[in-house]
Motif scaffolding. Structure first.
Motif, PDB file in Angstrom:
ATOM      1  N   ASP A  74     -34.707-109.203 -37.610  1.00  0.00           N
ATOM      2  CA  ASP A  74     -34.362-108.419 -36.427  1.00  0.00           C
ATOM      3  C   ASP A  74     -33.518-109.198 -35.422  1.00  0.00           C
ATOM      4  N   ILE A  75     -33.071-110.410 -35.781  1.00  0.00           N
ATOM      5  CA  ILE A  75     -32.130-111.119 -34.922  1.00  0.00           C
ATOM      6  C   ILE A  75     -30.766-110.434 -35.022  1.00  0.00           C
ATOM      7  N   GLY A  76     -30.152-110.234 -33.872  1.00  0.00           N
ATOM      8  CA  GLY A  76     -28.792-109.716 -33.825  1.00  0.00           C
ATOM      9  C   GLY A  76     -27.833-110.863 -33.549  1.00  0.00           C
ATOM     10  N   TRP A  77     -26.910-111.103 -34.473  1.00  0.00           N
ATOM     11  CA  TRP A  77     -25.958-112.214 -34.334  1.00  0.00           C
ATOM     12  C   TRP A  77     -24.620-111.715 -33.789  1.00  0.00           C
ATOM     13  N   HIS A  78     -24.178-112.335 -32.695  1.00  0.00           N
ATOM     14  CA  HIS A  78     -22.913-111.986 -32.051  1.00  0.00           C
ATOM     15  C   HIS A  78     -21.965-113.170 -32.190  1.00  0.00           C
ATOM     16  N   PHE A  79     -20.790-112.918 -32.724  1.00  0.00           N
ATOM     17  CA  PHE A  79     -19.762-113.964 -32.771  1.00  0.00           C
ATOM     18  C   PHE A  79     -18.831-113.765 -31.589  1.00  0.00           C
ATOM     19  N   ILE A  80     -18.700-114.792 -30.734  1.00  0.00           N
ATOM     20  CA  ILE A  80     -17.969-114.624 -29.476  1.00  0.00           C
ATOM     21  C   ILE A  80     -16.779-115.576 -29.336  1.00  0.00           C
ATOM     22  N   GLY A  81     -16.506-116.370 -30.349  1.00  0.00           N
ATOM     23  CA  GLY A  81     -15.425-117.348 -30.251  1.00  0.00           C
ATOM     24  C   GLY A  81     -14.147-116.886 -30.920  1.00  0.00           C
ATOM     25  N   PRO A  82     -13.091-117.688 -30.801  1.00  0.00           N
ATOM     26  CA  PRO A  82     -11.849-117.374 -31.514  1.00  0.00           C
ATOM     27  C   PRO A  82     -12.066-117.485 -33.017  1.00  0.00           C
ATOM     28  N   LEU A  83     -11.375-116.643 -33.775  1.00  0.00           N
ATOM     29  CA  LEU A  83     -11.598-116.597 -35.217  1.00  0.00           C
ATOM     30  C   LEU A  83     -10.281-116.727 -35.966  1.00  0.00           C
ATOM     31  N   GLN A  84     -10.223-117.720 -36.857  1.00  0.00           N
ATOM     32  CA  GLN A  84      -9.051-117.911 -37.696  1.00  0.00           C
ATOM     33  C   GLN A  84      -9.225-117.114 -38.992  1.00  0.00           C
ATOM     34  N   HIS A  94     -22.167-112.385 -41.977  1.00  0.00           N
ATOM     35  CA  HIS A  94     -23.368-112.801 -41.247  1.00  0.00           C
ATOM     36  C   HIS A  94     -23.541-112.190 -39.863  1.00  0.00           C
ATOM     37  N   ALA A  95     -22.465-111.755 -39.226  1.00  0.00           N
ATOM     38  CA  ALA A  95     -22.570-111.259 -37.857  1.00  0.00           C
ATOM     39  C   ALA A  95     -22.871-109.764 -37.817  1.00  0.00           C
ATOM     40  N   HIS A  96     -23.462-109.347 -36.710  1.00  0.00           N
ATOM     41  CA  HIS A  96     -23.653-107.920 -36.442  1.00  0.00           C
ATOM     42  C   HIS A  96     -22.600-107.429 -35.445  1.00  0.00           C
ATOM     43  N   TRP A  97     -22.123-108.366 -34.623  1.00  0.00           N
ATOM     44  CA  TRP A  97     -21.106-108.067 -33.610  1.00  0.00           C
ATOM     45  C   TRP A  97     -20.053-109.165 -33.626  1.00  0.00           C
ATOM     46  N   ILE A  98     -18.803-108.773 -33.326  1.00  0.00           N
ATOM     47  CA  ILE A  98     -17.770-109.749 -33.005  1.00  0.00           C
ATOM     48  C   ILE A  98     -17.107-109.296 -31.708  1.00  0.00           C
ATOM     49  N   HIS A  99     -17.022-110.212 -30.741  1.00  0.00           N
ATOM     50  CA  HIS A  99     -16.525-109.882 -29.401  1.00  0.00           C
ATOM     51  C   HIS A  99     -15.068-110.270 -29.198  1.00  0.00           C
ATOM     52  N   SER A 100     -14.440-110.904 -30.176  1.00  0.00           N
ATOM     53  CA  SER A 100     -13.182-111.611 -29.907  1.00  0.00           C
ATOM     54  C   SER A 100     -12.002-111.161 -30.761  1.00  0.00           C
ATOM     55  N   ILE A 101     -11.924-109.857 -31.050  1.00  0.00           N
ATOM     56  CA  ILE A 101     -10.797-109.362 -31.829  1.00  0.00           C
ATOM     57  C   ILE A 101      -9.541-109.303 -30.948  1.00  0.00           C
TER      58      ILE A 101
END
Length: 228
Positions: A74-84, A94-101
């Motif tokens: 039930d952990i929600g993983w958010h990726f918030i950094g720059p992505l190459q 692995h992530a449920h959210w990405i904030h940095s598109i």
């Protein structure tokens, strides 16, 4: 690590207090615990204190922690950094959210690499609201074209916007983000999330409609950047 539980309790208390001051329902604001550079033991400590949403900045670190904590479904993983582009698979799996598109190419790769067995990856577009040369993100004029393209991709769900204002630019930037969020929702009603505000400026972000605030130092203490 008991201190993490205490800091987390204080953070939620302060959040509830501020929400009451500005007449916002606290249940509509998500507190993300930014756990970058922190060991999994600290995440477990926060989890045991009731925290479920965690944010990471680095793809390899996100993937490693998600795998180590796979028995906490039930952990929600958010990726918030720059992505190459060569690291998108780690986030897609692995992530449920990405904030940095900020680029369609990255979104396309995430859509292609998101396992069909997983729920759609929730996506936020990152706006470079202070127009900083050193910061990632698109400008306001690029928002709707990118949103249109992203919204058509399989395995992705457009959910809103994210921004990191320049120091000293908080109020003006947050106000501008609030307007951009309203503009986006006119075209995509489901894109209601507004990720902005960190340990030092989250109360101000909240007054301008933030629905996700990102707290790291306030919960886990100073980061050890030698771990990066």
């Amino acid at each position: 690590m008991n201190n993490i539980a205490e800091q987390l309790q204080l953070a939620y208390h302060n959040l509830a207090q501020k929400c009451a001051q500005v007449s916002i329902c606290a249940d509509k604001v998500q507190l993300l615990a930014v756990s970058k550079t922190k060991p999994v033991e600290h995440i477990v400590s926060a989890y045991q204190a009731g925290q479920r949403q965690f944010a990471e900045n680095y793809p390899q670190e996100l993937a490693k922690k998600a795998e180590q904590l796979a028995n906490y479904p039930d952990i929600g993983w958010h990726f918030i950094g720059p992505l190459q582009s060569n690291k998108t698979k780690l986030v897609a799996e692995h992530a449920h959210w990405i904030h940095s598109i900020e680029r369609l190419k990255i979104a396309q790769r995430l859509a292609a690499q998101r396992p069909a067995t997983m729920a759609k990856l929730n996506v936020l577009l990152q706006i470079n609201i202070s127009a900083e040369a050193s910061k990632a993100g698109i400008n306001a004029a690029q928002m709707l074209p990118l949103a249109e393209a992203v919204s058509q991709l399989p395995q992705l769900e457009l959910k809103g916007l994210m921004a990191i204002p320049a120091p000293g630019d908080g109020e003006q930037a947050f106000a501008a983000m609030q307007q951009l969020s309203k503009q986006l929702q006119q075209h995509y009603p489901q894109a209601t999330e507004l990720s902005m505000g960190m340990s030092d400026d989250w109360p101000l972000a909240l007054t301008y409609g933030a629905t996700m605030i990102r707290l790291g130092t306030a919960i886990f203490g100073a980061r050890d950047y030698q771990q990066e």
